[in-house]
Design an enzyme around this catalytic site. Structure first.
Site, short mmCIF file in Angstrom:
data_model
loop_
_atom_site.label_atom_id
_atom_site.label_comp_id
_atom_site.label_asym_id
_atom_site.label_seq_id
_atom_site.Cartn_x
_atom_site.Cartn_y
_atom_site.Cartn_z
N LYS A 1 36.92 46.39 36.41
CA LYS A 1 37.19 47.09 37.66
C LYS A 1 38.49 47.88 37.59
O LYS A 1 38.56 49.04 38.02
CB LYS A 1 37.22 46.10 38.82
CG LYS A 1 35.85 45.48 39.12
CD LYS A 1 35.93 44.45 40.23
CE LYS A 1 34.56 43.87 40.53
NZ LYS A 1 34.60 42.86 41.61
N CYS B 1 40.55 42.53 40.49
CA CYS B 1 40.29 41.10 40.65
C CYS B 1 38.78 40.86 40.73
O CYS B 1 38.03 41.72 41.21
CB CYS B 1 40.92 40.55 41.93
SG CYS B 1 42.72 40.55 41.97
N ASP B 2 38.36 39.70 40.28
CA ASP B 2 36.98 39.28 40.48
C ASP B 2 36.92 37.76 40.50
O ASP B 2 37.67 37.09 39.80
CB ASP B 2 36.07 39.80 39.36
CG ASP B 2 34.61 39.65 39.73
OD1 ASP B 2 34.10 40.52 40.46
OD2 ASP B 2 33.98 38.66 39.30
N SER B 3 36.02 37.23 41.34
CA SER B 3 35.90 35.78 41.50
C SER B 3 34.47 35.32 41.20
O SER B 3 33.51 36.01 41.55
CB SER B 3 36.28 35.36 42.92
OG SER B 3 37.59 35.71 43.23
N GLY C 1 39.78 36.17 38.31
CA GLY C 1 40.43 36.94 37.27
C GLY C 1 41.32 38.01 37.87
O GLY C 1 40.99 38.59 38.91
#
Length: 221
Positions: free
Chosen positions: A63, A86-88, A123
């Site tokens: 991203k 960010c990524d979850s 992340g």
């Protein structure tokens, strides 16, 4: 420095934005165009199955890189000093879960989650966009924060009522800590920001690796 550094958030998440704003940071926002499923499939085709924490970091980097490449290519976008992706994902029984595809999947997942525990991984990927002549390092780095989440024992009626709100379809893991899902989380072990979508302590550490302090981002009183 005359003002705070400008942070560009490569995420559409209102929860991430709210966490940063509550901590005194006013990010700019530019949503990436990353196809998460295709990105993960391509990475696993090359490297094999990835651990859940690595999936979160891979997608966070994708991203951030997507937005950075578009800005570098001349696409219109806000001028920024730093870029954060960010990524979850939720890890349950060794499986990786993002947003449910539909209400049926959300209900099925909650029937598995209830009364149990899972790990929410978020992340973070941070890029220094500043020109070197203006103190920029050209640095790019990331890390994943992980928090253990204990879910309440929900009845079938509670699962159906929660899924009917639509919230579980919009968030990784099919639950929130700071929203309608809060009553269904018995407790956590770790940073609550990780569960909401951005870990402020981890972001502070990443800034430190770039030679920056947290207060360099914070709005002045």
């Amino acid at each position: 420095m005359t003002g705070p550094l400008r942070l560009l958030l490569a995420s559409a998440s209102p929860a991430r934005l709210a966490v940063l704003r509550a901590a005194g940071v006013q990010p700019l926002v530019q949503v990436s165009g990353v196809d998460e499923e295709a990105t993960l499939a391509a990475a696993e085709a090359q490297h094999g199955p990835l651990a859940a924490a690595d999936v979160a970091l891979l997608l966070a980097r994708a991203k951030a890189d997507d937005v950075a490449h578009r800005l570098a290519g001349g696409d219109e976008g806000p001028a920024a000093d730093l870029l954060l992706g960010c990524d979850s994902v939720l890890e349950l029984d060794g499986e990786v879960h993002g947003k449910p595809a539909d209400a049926a999947e959300a209900q099925a997942r909650w029937r598995r989650m209830r009364g149990r525990s899972g790990v929410l991984h978020t992340g973070h990927w941070l890029l220094d966009l500043r020109p070197r002549g203006q103190g920029g390092s050209g640095g790019t780095l990331g890390a994943t924060a992980s928090t253990l989440v204990h879910f309440a024992e929900l009845s079938d009626a509670e699962v159906a009522a929660y899924v009917a709100t639509g919230e579980p379809l919009r968030v990784a893991g099919a639950f929130t800590l700071d929203g309608l899902g809060g009553p269904y989380v018995r407790g956590i072990e770790g940073d609550p920001g990780t569960v909401v979508g951005v870990s402020l302590p981890l972001l502070r550490d990443l800034l430190g690796e770039l030679g920056l302090a947290w207060h360099d981002l914070r709005e002045r009183a």
